[in-house]
Write an enzyme that holds these catalytic residues in place. Sequence first.
Site, PDB file in Angstrom:
ATOM      1  N   ARG A  93       1.211  10.360  -4.357  1.00 26.44           N
ATOM      2  CA  ARG A  93       1.957   9.925  -2.998  1.00 26.44           C
ATOM      3  C   ARG A  93       3.221   9.166  -3.583  1.00 26.44           C
ATOM      4  NH1 ARG A  93       1.054   4.823   0.332  1.00 26.44           N
ATOM      5  NH2 ARG A  93       2.553   5.252   2.064  1.00 26.44           N
ATOM      6  N   HIS A 146       9.378   4.564   3.661  1.00 24.00           N
ATOM      7  CA  HIS A 146       8.821   3.434   2.960  1.00 24.00           C
ATOM      8  C   HIS A 146       9.620   2.257   2.713  1.00 24.00           C
ATOM      9  CE1 HIS A 146       4.961   2.329   0.351  1.00 24.00           C
ATOM     10  NE2 HIS A 146       5.889   1.278   0.359  1.00 24.00           N
ATOM     11  N   TYR A 205      -6.189  -3.600   1.016  1.00 25.86           N
ATOM     12  CA  TYR A 205      -6.060  -4.634  -0.114  1.00 25.86           C
ATOM     13  C   TYR A 205      -7.034  -5.694   0.118  1.00 25.86           C
ATOM     14  CZ  TYR A 205      -1.944  -2.202  -1.745  1.00 25.86           C
ATOM     15  OH  TYR A 205      -0.964  -1.127  -2.208  1.00 25.86           O
ATOM     16  N   GLU A 221      -3.339   3.615  -0.298  1.00 27.79           N
ATOM     17  CA  GLU A 221      -3.107   2.619  -1.279  1.00 27.79           C
ATOM     18  C   GLU A 221      -4.256   1.682  -1.486  1.00 27.79           C
ATOM     19  OE1 GLU A 221       0.455   0.142  -0.772  1.00 27.79           O
ATOM     20  OE2 GLU A 221       1.540   1.839  -0.197  1.00 27.79           O
TER      21      GLU A 221
HETATM   22  O1  LIG Z   1       1.934  -5.214  -2.080  1.00 29.92           O
HETATM   23  C1  LIG Z   1       1.486  -3.936  -2.602  1.00 29.92           C
HETATM   24  C2  LIG Z   1       1.865  -2.896  -1.863  1.00 29.92           C
HETATM   25  N1  LIG Z   1       1.255  -2.878  -0.625  1.00 29.92           N
HETATM   26  N2  LIG Z   1       1.764  -1.791   0.383  1.00 29.92           N
HETATM   27  C3  LIG Z   1       3.058  -1.302   0.190  1.00 29.92           C
HETATM   28  C4  LIG Z   1       3.560  -1.437  -1.180  1.00 29.92           C
HETATM   29  O2  LIG Z   1       4.986  -1.041  -1.240  1.00 29.92           O
HETATM   30  C5  LIG Z   1       3.564  -2.588  -1.761  1.00 29.92           C
HETATM   31  O3  LIG Z   1       3.826  -2.635  -3.339  1.00 29.92           O
END
Ligand SMILES: OC[C@H]1NNC[C@@H](O)[C@@H]1O
Length: 448
Positions: free
Chosen positions: A77, A121, A296, A353
């Site tokens: 990804r 993004h 996370y 993620e």
């Molecule tokens: O903070 C870690 C990740 N969280 N989600 C979006 C990503 O761009 C970040 O690096």
Amino acid sequence: MARIDFPKDFVWGTATASYQIEGAWQEDGRGPSIWDTFSKTPGKVFNGDNGDVACDSYHRYEEDIALLKKLGVKAYRFSIAWPRIFPQGTGEVNEKGLDYYRKVVDGLIAAGIEPCVTLYHWDLPQALQDKGGWDNRDTIDAFVNYSEVIFKAFNGKIKQWITFNETWCVSFLSNYLGLHAPGNTDLQLAVNVAHHCMVAHGEAVKKFRELGIEGEIGTTHNLYWFEPYSTSPEDAAAARRNRAFNNEWFMEPTFKGTYPQFLVDWFKGKGAEVPILPGDMETISQKIDFIGVNFYSGGFGRYKKDEGLFDCEEVQVGFDKTYMDWNVYADGLYKVLSWAHEEYGDTPIYITENGACYEDVLTEDNRVHDVLRKEYFKKHFIQCHRLIESGVPLKGYFAWSLLDNFEWAEGYRKRFGIVYTNYETLERYPKDSYYFIQDVIKNNGFEA
Ligand SMILES: OC[C@H]1NNC[C@@H](O)[C@@H]1O
């Protein structure tokens, strides 16, 4: 020790994003993004770090693909930088920008790796921000125009499409809390941005269907599991508000075509109303083929008058912490995806993620013995397996991140990679967590 085995079609991958890894910020016609502006604004990013060079993946993408191939992933990804395609956000297509992604996509396919592309993004062309950015509804059309170019350029090669990454970060983190680009601190503005990004998502899905593009399309939200510290009604209500701020505010429009009324009322009490136009909610809730979930952490909260936006304070209950000071709460992954499946139905889920930041030490022989990160992955893989066993349609998992990279306002001091990036030499060194995941992928499971 129990053996954990995953379904044979489970998709293992890793994830990155354009501004965080590419560098080459002015190369081949790339225009400035809001992150170029923000990172060069004194005081916004730790140490004044920026993405001018980052991991230099713009020039080293073949090394990255070789690392992916050795890792054994089925998919990778990454995101496309809108300012490489339309340096001014709209107008003439920059063919050199497209050429870079053609090389990446063809390289991945040649390596037997499925490209999974995020269209947005966070690196909005600065020229669009100068005209109001996501607060301006015209940006919706600009996004659909950009998406259409990418859909057509890669139709048949890219089969998994993600419209937005973490609309909560694009809206509230960036326009209410002010911690990310463009760094505004206005609740109404953030509510507008969230709404317009979700409309843009829906319009892009409509365009994808109209064009008959091959593959599947979805979006990615970062879900946070948050529970009341006690059973008091005040704590329950406070925790519910805080959790809905990350979760329901985005998931409910996407799947039910409505906003959670209790939070609409709460925001109204704070002077912010959602700028809904006729047809918006139908557009936002266009059927999608999968939902991407970034996970996370999670935590516990209790009522505290005038604390934050929701009269809610987080309570420390003894979780281990990562170097981001985030709780390690792997059960939260099981809870949040079970909740999402219960609430929003059987749409396939990909964890787009998941990963952890720790202070990594590079040894003399260029190894990183990242025991804590390995443990983090193992704990979350166990929860992935638990979810599948309980009937949640979890189809894949993308580790964040392939490489240490530009961690937004934290700059380069916060490392999430399973591969260590030496920012002086731009050498890449696989960490122990890379070899752990390589083994899990090879055996499609592990001894828990
Ligand atoms: O903070 C870690 C990740 N969280 N989600 C979006 C990503 O761009 C970040 O690096």
